[in-house]
Motif scaffolding. Structure first.
Motif, PDB file in Angstrom:
ATOM      1  N   MET A   1      36.653 -26.212  21.808  1.00  0.00           N
ATOM      2  CA  MET A   1      35.164 -25.890  21.022  1.00  0.00           C
ATOM      3  C   MET A   1      35.471 -25.819  19.661  1.00  0.00           C
ATOM      4  O   MET A   1      36.135 -24.962  19.169  1.00  0.00           O
ATOM      5  N   LYS A   2      34.757 -26.694  18.746  1.00  0.00           N
ATOM      6  CA  LYS A   2      34.945 -26.614  17.415  1.00  0.00           C
ATOM      7  C   LYS A   2      33.329 -26.682  16.814  1.00  0.00           C
ATOM      8  O   LYS A   2      32.626 -27.023  17.466  1.00  0.00           O
ATOM      9  N   ILE A   3      33.371 -25.721  15.612  1.00  0.00           N
ATOM     10  CA  ILE A   3      32.031 -25.682  14.838  1.00  0.00           C
ATOM     11  C   ILE A   3      32.438 -26.210  13.717  1.00  0.00           C
ATOM     12  O   ILE A   3      33.390 -25.450  13.022  1.00  0.00           O
ATOM     13  N   THR A   4      31.513 -27.013  13.170  1.00  0.00           N
ATOM     14  CA  THR A   4      31.982 -27.387  11.626  1.00  0.00           C
ATOM     15  C   THR A   4      30.427 -27.827  11.079  1.00  0.00           C
ATOM     16  O   THR A   4      29.592 -28.272  11.757  1.00  0.00           O
ATOM     17  N   SER A   5      30.571 -28.341   9.821  1.00  0.00           N
ATOM     18  CA  SER A   5      29.285 -28.598   9.317  1.00  0.00           C
ATOM     19  C   SER A   5      29.692 -30.184   8.732  1.00  0.00           C
ATOM     20  O   SER A   5      30.783 -30.795   8.420  1.00  0.00           O
ATOM     21  N   GLY A   6      28.518 -30.933   8.468  1.00  0.00           N
ATOM     22  CA  GLY A   6      28.587 -32.447   7.980  1.00  0.00           C
ATOM     23  C   GLY A   6      27.226 -32.710   7.463  1.00  0.00           C
ATOM     24  O   GLY A   6      26.251 -31.927   7.341  1.00  0.00           O
ATOM     25  N   LYS A   7      27.154 -33.893   7.084  1.00  0.00           N
ATOM     26  CA  LYS A   7      25.958 -34.521   6.515  1.00  0.00           C
ATOM     27  C   LYS A   7      25.729 -35.985   6.859  1.00  0.00           C
ATOM     28  O   LYS A   7      26.863 -36.651   7.251  1.00  0.00           O
ATOM     29  N   ILE A   8      24.508 -36.258   6.934  1.00  0.00           N
ATOM     30  CA  ILE A   8      24.368 -37.895   7.233  1.00  0.00           C
ATOM     31  C   ILE A   8      24.526 -38.633   5.995  1.00  0.00           C
ATOM     32  O   ILE A   8      23.935 -38.312   4.804  1.00  0.00           O
ATOM     33  N   ILE A  28      24.959 -31.978  18.358  1.00  0.00           N
ATOM     34  CA  ILE A  28      24.219 -31.693  16.840  1.00  0.00           C
ATOM     35  C   ILE A  28      23.178 -30.828  16.919  1.00  0.00           C
ATOM     36  O   ILE A  28      22.445 -30.964  17.407  1.00  0.00           O
ATOM     37  N   PHE A  29      23.316 -30.055  15.935  1.00  0.00           N
ATOM     38  CA  PHE A  29      22.245 -28.877  15.953  1.00  0.00           C
ATOM     39  C   PHE A  29      21.625 -29.197  14.387  1.00  0.00           C
ATOM     40  O   PHE A  29      22.497 -29.260  13.413  1.00  0.00           O
ATOM     41  N   SER A  30      20.454 -29.476  14.148  1.00  0.00           N
ATOM     42  CA  SER A  30      20.029 -30.075  13.036  1.00  0.00           C
ATOM     43  C   SER A  30      18.906 -28.851  12.297  1.00  0.00           C
ATOM     44  O   SER A  30      18.463 -28.246  13.073  1.00  0.00           O
ATOM     45  N   ARG A  31      19.080 -28.698  11.034  1.00  0.00           N
ATOM     46  CA  ARG A  31      18.147 -27.968  10.401  1.00  0.00           C
ATOM     47  C   ARG A  31      17.162 -28.557   9.335  1.00  0.00           C
ATOM     48  O   ARG A  31      17.863 -29.243   8.737  1.00  0.00           O
ATOM     49  N   ASP A  38      22.313 -19.447   8.940  1.00  0.00           N
ATOM     50  CA  ASP A  38      23.423 -18.388   8.788  1.00  0.00           C
ATOM     51  C   ASP A  38      23.421 -17.585  10.171  1.00  0.00           C
ATOM     52  O   ASP A  38      22.729 -17.030  10.581  1.00  0.00           O
ATOM     53  N   LEU A  39      24.863 -17.363  10.685  1.00  0.00           N
ATOM     54  CA  LEU A  39      25.129 -16.592  11.689  1.00  0.00           C
ATOM     55  C   LEU A  39      26.055 -15.582  11.504  1.00  0.00           C
ATOM     56  O   LEU A  39      26.886 -15.685  10.753  1.00  0.00           O
ATOM     57  N   THR A  40      25.865 -14.426  12.029  1.00  0.00           N
ATOM     58  CA  THR A  40      26.679 -13.310  11.954  1.00  0.00           C
ATOM     59  C   THR A  40      28.002 -13.469  12.873  1.00  0.00           C
ATOM     60  O   THR A  40      27.811 -14.583  13.734  1.00  0.00           O
ATOM     61  N   PRO A  41      29.227 -13.112  12.794  1.00  0.00           N
ATOM     62  CA  PRO A  41      30.437 -13.382  13.604  1.00  0.00           C
ATOM     63  C   PRO A  41      29.925 -13.227  14.939  1.00  0.00           C
ATOM     64  O   PRO A  41      30.372 -13.790  15.908  1.00  0.00           O
ATOM     65  N   GLU A  42      29.103 -12.168  15.213  1.00  0.00           N
ATOM     66  CA  GLU A  42      28.706 -11.892  16.641  1.00  0.00           C
ATOM     67  C   GLU A  42      27.749 -12.865  17.349  1.00  0.00           C
ATOM     68  O   GLU A  42      27.728 -13.239  18.453  1.00  0.00           O
TER      69      GLU A  42
END
Length: 73
Positions: A1-8, A28-31, A38-42
């Motif tokens: 499992m990887k979490i990363t950010s990107g752009k269109i 894809i989670f879009s905002r 922003d997520l806390t580590p928890e």
């Protein structure tokens, strides 16, 4: 499992450092641009755990979920 950010860019998702192999299935989670995400580590750990559970098939059916949301009489 990887979490990363990107752009269109030009209709395609561009991720810095390209941590995914060609053909990798992604979710894809879009905002909204005005919303912070922003997520806390928890919270990040909880999200990763939920994604792992879903991948294992450890899920709740839609009818069961809807029943659990109804107030008991």
């Amino acid at each position: 499992m990887k979490i990363t950010s990107g752009k269109i860019v030009a209709g395609q998702i561009v991720v810095e450092d390209m941590p995914f192999d060609d053909g990798t299935a992604v979710t894809i989670f879009s905002r909204d641009e005005t919303e912070a995400f922003d997520l806390t580590p928890e919270q990040e750990a909880e999200l990763l755990q939920a994604l792992e559970e879903a991948e294992r098939g450890d899920t709740v059916t839609a009818p069961d979920l809807l029943r659990s949301l109804r107030p008991s009489v």
